[in-house]
Design a protein around this motif. Structure first.
Motif, PDB file in Angstrom:
ATOM      1  N   MET A 196       0.838  -1.189   0.000  1.00 14.03           N
ATOM      2  CA  MET A 196       0.000   0.000   0.000  1.00 14.03           C
ATOM      3  C   MET A 196       0.875   1.243   0.000  1.00 14.03           C
ATOM      4  O   MET A 196       1.989   1.209   0.527  1.00 14.03           O
ATOM      5  CB  MET A 196      -0.864   0.034   1.264  1.00 14.03           C
ATOM      6  N   PRO A 197       0.387   2.344  -0.568  1.00 14.59           N
ATOM      7  CA  PRO A 197       1.100   3.605  -0.354  1.00 14.59           C
ATOM      8  C   PRO A 197       1.227   3.862   1.146  1.00 14.59           C
ATOM      9  O   PRO A 197       0.288   3.615   1.901  1.00 14.59           O
ATOM     10  CB  PRO A 197       0.199   4.639  -1.030  1.00 14.59           C
ATOM     11  N   ASP A 198       2.387   4.313   1.584  1.00 17.92           N
ATOM     12  CA  ASP A 198       2.648   4.473   3.010  1.00 17.92           C
ATOM     13  C   ASP A 198       3.615   5.640   3.192  1.00 17.92           C
ATOM     14  O   ASP A 198       4.817   5.507   2.943  1.00 17.92           O
ATOM     15  CB  ASP A 198       3.245   3.184   3.571  1.00 17.92           C
ATOM     16  N   THR A 199       3.091   6.778   3.599  1.00 15.79           N
ATOM     17  CA  THR A 199       3.944   7.958   3.755  1.00 15.79           C
ATOM     18  C   THR A 199       5.007   7.743   4.820  1.00 15.79           C
ATOM     19  O   THR A 199       6.128   8.233   4.690  1.00 15.79           O
ATOM     20  CB  THR A 199       3.098   9.196   4.115  1.00 15.79           C
ATOM     21  N   ARG A 200       4.672   7.012   5.885  1.00 16.96           N
ATOM     22  CA  ARG A 200       5.643   6.757   6.948  1.00 16.96           C
ATOM     23  C   ARG A 200       6.845   5.988   6.394  1.00 16.96           C
ATOM     24  O   ARG A 200       7.989   6.262   6.746  1.00 16.96           O
ATOM     25  CB  ARG A 200       4.996   5.966   8.087  1.00 16.96           C
ATOM     26  N   ALA A 201       6.569   5.001   5.520  1.00 16.29           N
ATOM     27  CA  ALA A 201       7.637   4.175   4.961  1.00 16.29           C
ATOM     28  C   ALA A 201       8.204   4.751   3.667  1.00 16.29           C
ATOM     29  O   ALA A 201       9.102   4.155   3.074  1.00 16.29           O
ATOM     30  CB  ALA A 201       7.115   2.761   4.706  1.00 16.29           C
ATOM     31  N   GLY A 202       7.672   5.899   3.246  1.00 16.02           N
ATOM     32  CA  GLY A 202       8.166   6.518   2.023  1.00 16.02           C
ATOM     33  C   GLY A 202       7.705   5.836   0.757  1.00 16.02           C
ATOM     34  O   GLY A 202       8.340   5.974  -0.301  1.00 16.02           O
ATOM     35  N   ILE A 203       6.598   5.081   0.828  1.00 15.39           N
ATOM     36  CA  ILE A 203       6.060   4.390  -0.342  1.00 15.39           C
ATOM     37  C   ILE A 203       4.979   5.264  -0.972  1.00 15.39           C
ATOM     38  O   ILE A 203       3.923   5.479  -0.376  1.00 15.39           O
ATOM     39  CB  ILE A 203       5.478   3.015   0.031  1.00 15.39           C
ATOM     40  N   THR A 204       5.237   5.791  -2.145  1.00 22.57           N
ATOM     41  CA  THR A 204       4.285   6.635  -2.841  1.00 22.57           C
ATOM     42  C   THR A 204       3.285   5.788  -3.615  1.00 22.57           C
ATOM     43  O   THR A 204       3.448   4.560  -3.741  1.00 22.57           O
ATOM     44  CB  THR A 204       5.000   7.574  -3.817  1.00 22.57           C
ATOM     45  N   VAL A 205       2.266   6.438  -4.162  1.00 21.27           N
ATOM     46  CA  VAL A 205       1.321   5.734  -5.026  1.00 21.27           C
ATOM     47  C   VAL A 205       2.055   5.135  -6.215  1.00 21.27           C
ATOM     48  O   VAL A 205       1.817   3.973  -6.598  1.00 21.27           O
ATOM     49  CB  VAL A 205       0.196   6.688  -5.489  1.00 21.27           C
ATOM     50  N   ASP A 206       2.952   5.890  -6.811  1.00 24.71           N
ATOM     51  CA  ASP A 206       3.720   5.374  -7.956  1.00 24.71           C
ATOM     52  C   ASP A 206       4.549   4.152  -7.551  1.00 24.71           C
ATOM     53  O   ASP A 206       4.643   3.180  -8.309  1.00 24.71           O
ATOM     54  CB  ASP A 206       4.635   6.459  -8.517  1.00 24.71           C
ATOM     55  N   ASP A 207       5.138   4.201  -6.359  1.00 25.64           N
ATOM     56  CA  ASP A 207       5.913   3.054  -5.874  1.00 25.64           C
ATOM     57  C   ASP A 207       5.016   1.818  -5.742  1.00 25.64           C
ATOM     58  O   ASP A 207       5.396   0.709  -6.147  1.00 25.64           O
ATOM     59  CB  ASP A 207       6.535   3.356  -4.512  1.00 25.64           C
ATOM     60  N   ALA A 208       3.837   2.013  -5.153  1.00 24.74           N
ATOM     61  CA  ALA A 208       2.922   0.897  -4.940  1.00 24.74           C
ATOM     62  C   ALA A 208       2.451   0.315  -6.272  1.00 24.74           C
ATOM     63  O   ALA A 208       2.345  -0.911  -6.430  1.00 24.74           O
ATOM     64  CB  ALA A 208       1.729   1.348  -4.102  1.00 24.74           C
ATOM     65  N   LEU A 209       2.178   1.169  -7.236  1.00 25.26           N
ATOM     66  CA  LEU A 209       1.719   0.690  -8.541  1.00 25.26           C
ATOM     67  C   LEU A 209       2.832  -0.026  -9.292  1.00 25.26           C
ATOM     68  O   LEU A 209       2.589  -1.033  -9.975  1.00 25.26           O
ATOM     69  CB  LEU A 209       1.173   1.861  -9.356  1.00 25.26           C
ATOM     70  N   ARG A 210       4.064   0.471  -9.164  1.00 22.11           N
ATOM     71  CA  ARG A 210       5.188  -0.231  -9.793  1.00 22.11           C
ATOM     72  C   ARG A 210       5.376  -1.611  -9.166  1.00 22.11           C
ATOM     73  O   ARG A 210       5.670  -2.594  -9.867  1.00 22.11           O
ATOM     74  CB  ARG A 210       6.471   0.595  -9.655  1.00 22.11           C
ATOM     75  N   ALA A 211       5.193  -1.696  -7.857  1.00 23.10           N
ATOM     76  CA  ALA A 211       5.313  -2.989  -7.186  1.00 23.10           C
ATOM     77  C   ALA A 211       4.222  -3.948  -7.658  1.00 23.10           C
ATOM     78  O   ALA A 211       4.474  -5.160  -7.801  1.00 23.10           O
ATOM     79  CB  ALA A 211       5.243  -2.800  -5.676  1.00 23.10           C
ATOM     80  N   LEU A 212       3.032  -3.425  -7.891  1.00 20.24           N
ATOM     81  CA  LEU A 212       1.949  -4.271  -8.404  1.00 20.24           C
ATOM     82  C   LEU A 212       2.293  -4.792  -9.796  1.00 20.24           C
ATOM     83  O   LEU A 212       2.069  -5.972 -10.108  1.00 20.24           O
ATOM     84  CB  LEU A 212       0.642  -3.483  -8.416  1.00 20.24           C
ATOM     85  N   GLU A 213       2.836  -3.932 -10.624  1.00 18.47           N
ATOM     86  CA  GLU A 213       3.247  -4.364 -11.968  1.00 18.47           C
ATOM     87  C   GLU A 213       4.366  -5.408 -11.879  1.00 18.47           C
ATOM     88  O   GLU A 213       4.403  -6.364 -12.669  1.00 18.47           O
ATOM     89  CB  GLU A 213       3.704  -3.168 -12.793  1.00 18.47           C
ATOM     90  N   THR A 214       5.261  -5.263 -10.917  1.00 20.91           N
ATOM     91  CA  THR A 214       6.300  -6.266 -10.708  1.00 20.91           C
ATOM     92  C   THR A 214       5.694  -7.586 -10.268  1.00 20.91           C
ATOM     93  O   THR A 214       6.135  -8.669 -10.694  1.00 20.91           O
ATOM     94  CB  THR A 214       7.317  -5.778  -9.662  1.00 20.91           C
ATOM     95  N   LEU A 215       4.677  -7.517  -9.408  1.00 24.52           N
ATOM     96  CA  LEU A 215       3.977  -8.722  -8.977  1.00 24.52           C
ATOM     97  C   LEU A 215       3.381  -9.450 -10.179  1.00 24.52           C
ATOM     98  O   LEU A 215       3.428 -10.692 -10.265  1.00 24.52           O
ATOM     99  CB  LEU A 215       2.887  -8.353  -7.966  1.00 24.52           C
ATOM    100  N   PHE A 216       2.832  -8.702 -11.116  1.00 20.03           N
ATOM    101  CA  PHE A 216       2.292  -9.306 -12.334  1.00 20.03           C
ATOM    102  C   PHE A 216       3.394 -10.027 -13.139  1.00 20.03           C
ATOM    103  O   PHE A 216       3.135 -11.030 -13.804  1.00 20.03           O
ATOM    104  CB  PHE A 216       1.641  -8.247 -13.218  1.00 20.03           C
ATOM    105  N   LEU A 217       4.597  -9.531 -13.071  1.00 21.31           N
ATOM    106  CA  LEU A 217       5.696 -10.106 -13.831  1.00 21.31           C
ATOM    107  C   LEU A 217       6.331 -11.306 -13.139  1.00 21.31           C
ATOM    108  O   LEU A 217       6.919 -12.177 -13.796  1.00 21.31           O
ATOM    109  CB  LEU A 217       6.788  -9.049 -14.062  1.00 21.31           C
TER     110      LEU A 217
END
Length: 459
Positions: A196-217
Motif C-alpha cells: 500500500m502507499p505508506d507515507t511513513r515508509a516513504g512508499i508513494t502511489v507510484d511506488d505501490a503501482l510499480r510494485a503491483l506491476e512487478t507482482l504481475f511479472l
C-alpha cells in the motif's frame, strides 16, 4: 454520491426521554469475568473488562450501573446508535410475524426489499444484484467465490495491512499477522499481496503501482487473477484512507486485465465516511462491494452487492446459508438505512469529522505535544496515531494502550488499531449529540494526560 430511491423526506426519529433505568444486574464485572474465563475460548478477546447491562444511543451502562460514553460503536456497527427507536420498532414488528424460515426454503419480502435498496445505493449505473449473508468474513468469502466463478480465474490480490476477516480464506487475504493469523497457517493458495502507499515508509502511489506491476511479472499472472480486493479506508490497518489516485489506477488496471475490483466496505460503509460507501469519494465504481456492520443498526447481517452479470455467474443453489438474510435483521437494516437518509446522517458524519479533527489537534498540541503524529480518516471515520517523539516517529503502542485504559476508568470506551497498535480509532455513533461528543473528547484529553503522567513524561 448515489442516493436511495426517491421517497418523501422523513423527519428525524426523535429519541424519547429515557425511561427510568432498570436496576443494575445483581452480577458484578469481576464475577462475570471469572465466569467468562472459565467458559469462553481464550482466543475470543474483549477490549474492556466490563459487562454491558443496557445502552442507549452513544451511552452504555455496565452491570454495576456505571455509565460510559461509547466511542467504539461495537466496532463501527452502530452508526445509528444503540437501540435506534426506528430500528428496534422494525425488528420487533418483524418478530411478531416470523423470525426464520431460511430464504432458501420459504423466501420473504424483507430480503427482496433490502436487496432492492442496496442495489439502488451502490455506485455505478450498471444493473446490480445482492446476496445477503450473516457476517463480514462470509461476505468476503462469497465475493471471492463469485469473482472466481465469473472470471474462471483463481487468483486474488490483497494489500499489506489489510483486514478482511478471521476465517481461513479471509485470513489469507488479511495483511496483518498478530493477533489474527498467528500460527493459523497454511493459508489457501493463489492469494497474492501488494504494498500500500505508506507515507511513513516513504512508499508513494507510484511506488505501490510499480510494485503491483512487478507482482504481475513475477508471481501473479494477470490473466489468472480473478479480483483485486481493497478497503477504501483500511480498518484494522490503522484507519488509513487509500489515496484516490491509487483507487483510480486500480480500476484502470482491472479494466485492462479483465480483473474484478472488490471494495471491502464492511467497516467504512453506511455513512461512516460521509458517503454511503467510502469508495464514492474517489469516483471509482467497483464491480463488487462487501457490506456488514452498520448496515443493520446492531443486528447481524452482511452482504455482497455487485454487477448483475457478475453476481449471476453462480448457478442456483451455489450461494446462500441457513441464516443468510435473516428477516429480523433485514427489517432492521431497512429502518437503519431510512434513518441514515432521513436524519441526514451522511452530512452529519462530515460535520462530526471536521469538528473532531479540530478538537483532536487542539488536544494533541495542548496535552501531548510531539506525541500525536497523525490525525487521519474520512468523515467521522477517524484515528489518531501516537509516537514516542517526532524526531524518530517510533510507534508508541504502550501510550495508546494506556490512553485506552485510563479512558475506560474515566467512563469512555475506545479501541486501538494499526499495524503497530499505536493508533486510536473513533467510531462514535453518528446520532450522538455534539455535547456528548465533547464530553467524550474531554475524557480522552484527561486520559491522555493521565497516560503521559503515568509513563513519567512531561507534556
Amino acid at each position: 454520491m448515489v442516493t436511495a430511491t426517491a421517497k418523501p423526506k422523513r423527519k428525524p426519529a426523535t429519541r424519547k426521554p429515557a425511561a427510568a433505568a432498570p436496576a443494575p444486574s445483581s452480577a458484578t464485572n469481576a464475577a462475570l469475568l471469572a465466569r467468562r474465563e472459565a467458559a469462553v475460548a481464550r482466543g475470543v478477546a474483549s477490549a474492556a473488562p466490563i459487562f454491558a447491562d443496557r445502552a442507549e444511543n452513544a451511552e452504555l451502562w455496565d452491570v454495576e450501573g456505571r455509565r460510559y460514553i461509547d466511542f467504539a460503536g461495537g466496532i463501527a456497527v452502530l452508526n445509528t446508535g444503540h437501540r435506534h427507536p426506528a430500528v428496534v420498532a422494525a425488528a420487533k414488528a418483524q418478530e411478531d410475524r416470523f423470525t426464520h424460515t431460511s430464504f432458501q426454503v420459504v423466501p420473504y419480502e424483507p430480503y427482496i426489499a433490502l436487496a432492492e435498496r442496496l442495489n439502488a445505493l451502490a455506485p455505478g449505473d450498471a444493473p446490480k444484484k445482492t446476496l445477503l449473508v450473516t457476517t463480514g468474513a462470509e461476505a468476503v468469502e462469497n465475493a471471492v467465490k463469485i469473482a472466481r466463478t465469473a472470471t474462471g480465474r483463481p487468483g486474488v490480490i490483497a494489500f499489506n495491512s489489510s483486514y478482511h476477516g478471521r476465517t481461513l480464506l479471509t485470513l489469507g487475504l488479511t495483511g496483518k499477522i498478530t493477533p489474527y493469523k498467528k500460527d493459523a497457517g497454511p493459508f489457501p493458495p493463489d492469494i497474492f499481496r501488494a504494498p500500500m502507499p505508506d507515507t511513513r515508509a516513504g512508499i508513494t502511489v507510484d511506488d505501490a503501482l510499480r510494485a503491483l506491476e512487478t507482482l504481475f511479472l513475477t508471481d501473479a499472472q494477470p490473466d489468472r487473477i480473478a479480483a483485486i480486493i481493497i478497503e477504501p479506508v483500511q480498518g484494522e490497518g490503522g484507519y488509513i484512507p487509500v489515496p484516490f489516485e491509487m483507487l483510480r489506477a486500480l480500476r484502470a488496471i482491472c479494466d485492462r486485465h479483465g480483473i474484478l475490483l472488490i471494495a471491502d466496505e464492511i467497516q467504512s460503509g453506511f455513512g461512516r465516511t460521509g458517503a454511503w460507501f467510502a469508495i464514492e469519494h474517489s469516483g471509482v465504481v467497483p464491480d463488487l462491494i462487501t457490506v456488514a456492520k452498520s448496515m443493520a443498526g446492531g443486528y447481524p447481517l452482511a452482504g455482497v452487492i455487485g454487477r448483475a452479470d457478475v453476481m449471476d455467474a453462480i448457478a442456483p443453489g451455489g450461494l446462500g446459508g441457513t441464516y443468510g438474510g435473516n428477516p429480523v435483521a433485514c427489517a432492521a437494516a431497512l429502518a437503519a438505512i431510512d434513518a441514515l437518509e432521513g436524519e441526514g446522517l451522511l452530512a452529519r458524519s462530515t460535520a462530526m469529522g471536521e469538528m473532531q479533527r479540530a478538537r483532536l489537534a487542539e488536544i494533541g498540541a495542548r496535552t501531548a505535544p510531539y506525541r500525536m503524529w497523525d490525525i487521519r480518516g474520512l468523515g467521522a471515520m477517524l484515528a489518531v496515531e501516537f509516537v514516542t517523539d517526532f524526531d524518530t516517529a517510533q510507534p508508541d503502542a504502550a501510550l495508546t494502550k494506556s490512553v485506552i485504559a485510563h479512558a475506560l476508568k474515566r467512563g469512555l470506551i475506545l479501541l486501538g488499531c494499526g499495524m503497530h497498535g499505536n493508533a486510536l480509532r473513533i467510531m462514535v455513533p453518528l446520532t450522538a449529540s455534539d455535547a456528548l461528543i465533547e464530553e467524550g473528547l474531554a475524557i480522552l484529553e484527561a486520559a491522555l494526560a493521565d497516560a503521559i503522567a503515568t509513563e513519567g513524561h512531561t507534556a
